[in-house]
Design a protein around this motif. Sequence first.
Motif, PDB file in Angstrom:
ATOM      1  N   GLY A  31     -33.523   5.344 -34.653  1.00 54.76           N
ATOM      2  CA  GLY A  31     -33.958   6.465 -35.475  1.00 54.76           C
ATOM      3  C   GLY A  31     -34.211   7.744 -34.694  1.00 54.76           C
ATOM      4  N   HIS A  32     -34.043   7.689 -33.371  1.00 53.07           N
ATOM      5  CA  HIS A  32     -34.291   8.855 -32.526  1.00 53.07           C
ATOM      6  C   HIS A  32     -33.427  10.050 -32.932  1.00 53.07           C
ATOM      7  CE1 HIS A  32     -33.757  11.113 -28.616  1.00 53.07           C
ATOM      8  NE2 HIS A  32     -35.048  11.212 -28.840  1.00 53.07           N
ATOM      9  N   PHE A  33     -32.134   9.821 -33.168  1.00 50.69           N
ATOM     10  CA  PHE A  33     -31.248  10.924 -33.528  1.00 50.69           C
ATOM     11  C   PHE A  33     -31.674  11.559 -34.855  1.00 50.69           C
ATOM     12  CE2 PHE A  33     -27.181   9.619 -31.001  1.00 50.69           C
ATOM     13  CZ  PHE A  33     -27.844   9.868 -29.816  1.00 50.69           C
ATOM     14  N   LEU A  34     -32.049  10.748 -35.829  1.00 49.82           N
ATOM     15  CA  LEU A  34     -32.482  11.299 -37.119  1.00 49.82           C
ATOM     16  C   LEU A  34     -33.744  12.142 -36.947  1.00 49.82           C
ATOM     17  CD1 LEU A  34     -32.276  11.620 -40.161  1.00 49.82           C
ATOM     18  CD2 LEU A  34     -33.520   9.454 -40.391  1.00 49.82           C
ATOM     19  N   PHE A  35     -34.709  11.631 -36.205  1.00 47.25           N
ATOM     20  CA  PHE A  35     -35.952  12.372 -35.962  1.00 47.25           C
ATOM     21  C   PHE A  35     -35.657  13.715 -35.295  1.00 47.25           C
ATOM     22  CE2 PHE A  35     -39.436  13.596 -33.175  1.00 47.25           C
ATOM     23  CZ  PHE A  35     -40.514  13.600 -34.060  1.00 47.25           C
ATOM     24  N   LYS A  36     -34.824  13.705 -34.264  1.00 47.89           N
ATOM     25  CA  LYS A  36     -34.504  14.927 -33.532  1.00 47.89           C
ATOM     26  C   LYS A  36     -33.669  15.887 -34.378  1.00 47.89           C
ATOM     27  CE  LYS A  36     -36.719  14.397 -29.739  1.00 47.89           C
ATOM     28  NZ  LYS A  36     -37.795  15.340 -29.402  1.00 47.89           N
ATOM     29  N   ARG A  37     -32.835  15.354 -35.265  1.00 49.83           N
ATOM     30  CA  ARG A  37     -32.072  16.231 -36.158  1.00 49.83           C
ATOM     31  C   ARG A  37     -33.018  17.007 -37.062  1.00 49.83           C
ATOM     32  NH1 ARG A  37     -27.719  14.980 -40.952  1.00 49.83           N
ATOM     33  NH2 ARG A  37     -27.893  17.066 -41.834  1.00 49.83           N
ATOM     34  N   VAL A  38     -33.958  16.306 -37.689  1.00 54.77           N
ATOM     35  CA  VAL A  38     -34.911  16.962 -38.585  1.00 54.77           C
ATOM     36  C   VAL A  38     -35.737  17.987 -37.812  1.00 54.77           C
ATOM     37  CG1 VAL A  38     -36.926  16.592 -40.071  1.00 54.77           C
ATOM     38  CG2 VAL A  38     -34.959  15.044 -40.218  1.00 54.77           C
ATOM     39  N   GLU A  39     -36.216  17.607 -36.652  1.00 51.05           N
ATOM     40  CA  GLU A  39     -36.992  18.524 -35.825  1.00 51.05           C
ATOM     41  C   GLU A  39     -36.179  19.777 -35.497  1.00 51.05           C
ATOM     42  OE1 GLU A  39     -39.632  17.877 -31.928  1.00 51.05           O
ATOM     43  OE2 GLU A  39     -37.478  17.651 -31.567  1.00 51.05           O
ATOM     44  N   THR A  40     -34.939  19.605 -35.102  1.00 51.12           N
ATOM     45  CA  THR A  40     -34.080  20.729 -34.742  1.00 51.12           C
ATOM     46  C   THR A  40     -33.829  21.631 -35.942  1.00 51.12           C
ATOM     47  OG1 THR A  40     -33.021  19.383 -33.045  1.00 51.12           O
ATOM     48  CG2 THR A  40     -31.861  21.372 -33.711  1.00 51.12           C
ATOM     49  N   GLU A  41     -33.542  21.043 -37.088  1.00 51.78           N
ATOM     50  CA  GLU A  41     -33.303  21.845 -38.293  1.00 51.78           C
ATOM     51  C   GLU A  41     -34.538  22.661 -38.666  1.00 51.78           C
ATOM     52  OE1 GLU A  41     -32.070  18.720 -40.944  1.00 51.78           O
ATOM     53  OE2 GLU A  41     -29.949  19.260 -40.698  1.00 51.78           O
ATOM     54  N   LEU A  42     -35.719  22.046 -38.600  1.00 50.34           N
ATOM     55  CA  LEU A  42     -36.952  22.766 -38.932  1.00 50.34           C
ATOM     56  C   LEU A  42     -37.197  23.927 -37.978  1.00 50.34           C
ATOM     57  CD1 LEU A  42     -39.267  19.760 -39.852  1.00 50.34           C
ATOM     58  CD2 LEU A  42     -38.347  21.496 -41.419  1.00 50.34           C
ATOM     59  N   LEU A  43     -36.956  23.707 -36.695  1.00 45.13           N
ATOM     60  CA  LEU A  43     -37.139  24.781 -35.719  1.00 45.13           C
ATOM     61  C   LEU A  43     -36.116  25.896 -35.912  1.00 45.13           C
ATOM     62  CD1 LEU A  43     -37.909  22.622 -32.582  1.00 45.13           C
ATOM     63  CD2 LEU A  43     -39.501  24.127 -33.774  1.00 45.13           C
ATOM     64  N   LEU A  44     -34.874  25.541 -36.169  1.00 44.55           N
ATOM     65  CA  LEU A  44     -33.829  26.549 -36.326  1.00 44.55           C
ATOM     66  C   LEU A  44     -34.012  27.377 -37.592  1.00 44.55           C
ATOM     67  CD1 LEU A  44     -30.686  24.613 -35.049  1.00 44.55           C
ATOM     68  CD2 LEU A  44     -31.916  26.484 -33.904  1.00 44.55           C
ATOM     69  N   GLU A  45     -34.701  26.833 -38.591  1.00 35.91           N
ATOM     70  CA  GLU A  45     -34.995  27.606 -39.803  1.00 35.91           C
ATOM     71  C   GLU A  45     -35.908  28.791 -39.501  1.00 35.91           C
ATOM     72  OE1 GLU A  45     -36.678  24.982 -42.701  1.00 35.91           O
ATOM     73  OE2 GLU A  45     -34.775  23.965 -43.067  1.00 35.91           O
ATOM     74  N   GLN A  46     -36.613  28.733 -38.385  1.00 35.89           N
ATOM     75  CA  GLN A  46     -37.596  29.761 -38.041  1.00 35.89           C
ATOM     76  C   GLN A  46     -37.016  30.922 -37.228  1.00 35.89           C
ATOM     77  OE1 GLN A  46     -40.619  29.381 -39.504  1.00 35.89           O
ATOM     78  NE2 GLN A  46     -39.623  27.567 -40.337  1.00 35.89           N
ATOM     79  N   VAL A  47     -35.769  30.812 -36.791  1.00 38.29           N
ATOM     80  CA  VAL A  47     -35.178  31.852 -35.943  1.00 38.29           C
ATOM     81  C   VAL A  47     -33.792  32.236 -36.455  1.00 38.29           C
ATOM     82  CG1 VAL A  47     -36.415  31.154 -33.854  1.00 38.29           C
ATOM     83  CG2 VAL A  47     -34.191  30.161 -34.339  1.00 38.29           C
ATOM     84  N   ARG A  48     -33.384  33.432 -36.100  1.00 33.51           N
ATOM     85  CA  ARG A  48     -32.015  33.878 -36.361  1.00 33.51           C
ATOM     86  C   ARG A  48     -31.271  33.866 -35.038  1.00 33.51           C
ATOM     87  NH1 ARG A  48     -30.782  37.091 -41.224  1.00 33.51           N
ATOM     88  NH2 ARG A  48     -32.667  36.903 -42.458  1.00 33.51           N
ATOM     89  N   ILE A  49     -30.123  33.239 -35.036  1.00 39.69           N
ATOM     90  CA  ILE A  49     -29.334  33.152 -33.818  1.00 39.69           C
ATOM     91  C   ILE A  49     -28.003  33.851 -34.070  1.00 39.69           C
ATOM     92  CG2 ILE A  49     -28.230  31.613 -32.155  1.00 39.69           C
ATOM     93  CD1 ILE A  49     -30.350  29.519 -32.901  1.00 39.69           C
TER      94      ILE A  49
END
Length: 135
Positions: free
Chosen positions: A27-45
Amino acid sequence: MEAAEQSLDARYRQALQVGTELQTWPGHFLFKRVETELLLEQVRISPHAIGLELGCGNGFQSALLASQFQWLISTDLFAPDPRTHTVGLDRARALLAQCGVRNVSLLASNADALPFPNDSFDLVFSSSVFEHVDR
């Protein structure tokens, strides 16, 4: 399709297909995917952005982040070290290669002594690192 043009979701599915054995725990990849998506929602790249990742571990988040950057430099300690929970760069190198990610450079470096001048990056990313730093 160029590596940077693949969506975050496509990278996730690809990593699950080719690199499941590189997960730190089930489940590590799923956890990190969600974490990454939540963080990326906060910034414009910007599509031309250059990113720096401190502590890339097994490279999974590097693969996800690469879908958002023109170029990403992912760093970690070179060799596995149980004291710091470092898995070394070989796992990241293997996963990125298996996923066909070509816009990430891996660099063995300690976050305390990065070899870059100030203002070299548009965004610096780090996850699950600071709890392993002695200070």
